[in-house]
Design an enzyme around this catalytic site. Structure first.
Site, PDB file in Angstrom:
ATOM      1  N   HIS A  49      31.980 -25.783  73.919  1.00  0.00           N
ATOM      2  CA  HIS A  49      32.845 -26.792  74.531  1.00  0.00           C
ATOM      3  C   HIS A  49      33.090 -28.002  73.623  1.00  0.00           C
ATOM      4  O   HIS A  49      34.239 -28.401  73.421  1.00  0.00           O
ATOM      5  CB  HIS A  49      32.226 -27.256  75.855  1.00  0.00           C
ATOM      6  CG  HIS A  49      33.123 -28.156  76.636  1.00  0.00           C
ATOM      7  ND1 HIS A  49      34.344 -27.728  77.142  1.00  0.00           N
ATOM      8  CD2 HIS A  49      33.001 -29.467  76.988  1.00  0.00           C
ATOM      9  CE1 HIS A  49      34.928 -28.735  77.770  1.00  0.00           C
ATOM     10  NE2 HIS A  49      34.129 -29.796  77.697  1.00  0.00           N
ATOM     11  N   SER A  99      38.254 -32.242  75.858  1.00  0.00           N
ATOM     12  CA  SER A  99      37.985 -32.002  77.275  1.00  0.00           C
ATOM     13  C   SER A  99      38.866 -32.905  78.136  1.00  0.00           C
ATOM     14  O   SER A  99      40.092 -32.831  78.060  1.00  0.00           O
ATOM     15  CB  SER A  99      36.495 -32.195  77.549  1.00  0.00           C
ATOM     16  OG  SER A  99      36.148 -31.656  78.802  1.00  0.00           O
ATOM     17  N   ASP A 105      33.071 -21.219  75.010  1.00  0.00           N
ATOM     18  CA  ASP A 105      33.174 -22.141  76.129  1.00  0.00           C
ATOM     19  C   ASP A 105      33.218 -21.357  77.447  1.00  0.00           C
ATOM     20  O   ASP A 105      33.364 -20.124  77.452  1.00  0.00           O
ATOM     21  CB  ASP A 105      34.443 -22.985  75.987  1.00  0.00           C
ATOM     22  CG  ASP A 105      34.363 -24.325  76.700  1.00  0.00           C
ATOM     23  OD1 ASP A 105      33.405 -24.539  77.454  1.00  0.00           O
ATOM     24  OD2 ASP A 105      35.275 -25.148  76.488  1.00  0.00           O
TER      25      ASP A 105
END
Length: 246
Positions: free
Chosen positions: A222, A93, A192
């Site tokens: 995610h 991320s 995601d």
């Protein structure tokens, strides 16, 4: 309940080093299993923890991307000081965003991005992440719903400058993708949210790397490092790193 602040980890192995970077509101826990896997396969792994992460949510809003980026640079310099001249970066991320930024500014052998956002992020979206983190943190402390609600009101009154700066950091890096030239492996879970799916393709399409790979994981969301296909994720990252010109 008193919560102990999360700590960085270092697994010393061979001469090839990997800097592992967690995401926004996350901690090194999210990349620890990946680090253990890579260590078992001969890599030295180091994962910093960003300032304000894993502690009281107010501290998260009192820090910002300039602090977190400094933690990344400190992690990179730590490996250099330990004698590791060959370093790759792998980030989840926001950690993936920082991996790209690192590759644009420092020598790295390769880059791995996982669920990295490069599509424009709104401050409201980032605040929802903070609020969700705050709720879980306070539940873990043993606070009741009424107390949590009151404390979230206090949190809502705090300045969001750090989130505005984070949005600018992500948006600004999008314009610099062509300056990333190291080999890159982009991983993305199909479950995601759509901005992350679009970001994965955008990173792949716009980096300046001659060697680049993009892989989709149909059963993953995610936090791909801890999801159903995590073992395959670890194996794929290991194979990519093994194939680099160390």
């Amino acid at each position: 309940m008193k919560i102990v602040a999360p700590k960085p980890f270092t697994y010393r192995g061979g001469s090839r080093a990997v800097l592992l970077l967690h995401g926004f509101t996350g901690t090194a826990f999210h990349v620890r299993k990946l680090g253990k896997y890579l260590h078992e396969h001969g890599y030295t792994c180091h994962a910093p923890v960003y300032k304000g992460h894993g502690v009281d949510p107010k501290q998260l809003l009192q820090t910002g991307p300039e602090d977190w980026w400094q933690n990344v640079i400190d992690g990179y310099n730590f490996l250099k000081a330990e004698g590791y001249s060959d370093i790759a970066a792998a980030g989840l991320s926001m950690g993936g965003v920082f991996s790209l930024k690192l590759a644009a500014e420092k020598p790295v052998k390769g880059i791995v991005t996982m669920s990295a956002p490069i599509i424009k992020k709104e401050v409201s979206d980032l605040y929802r992440r903070v609020e969700s983190y705050a709720k879980e943190f306070k539940k873990f402390q043993g606070k009741d719903n009424a107390q949590i609600t009151n404390e979230l009101k206090e949190l809502n009154e705090m300045p969001t400058t750090s989130l505005e700066n984070l949005a600018q950091t992500i948006n600004g890096l999008r314009e610099r993708l062509d300056s990333v030239t190291a080999p890159i492996f982009v991983l993305q879970g199909c479950l995601d949210e759509s901005p992350y799916l679009e970001s994965a393709q955008m990173i792949y399409d716009n980096v300046g790397s001659e060697r680049k790979e993009l892989k989709w994981y149909e059963q993953s969301g995610h936090v791909i490092t801890l999801d159903k296909e995590r073992e395959q994720v670890y194996e794929d990252i290991g194979e990519f790193l093994d194939s680099l010109d160390w």
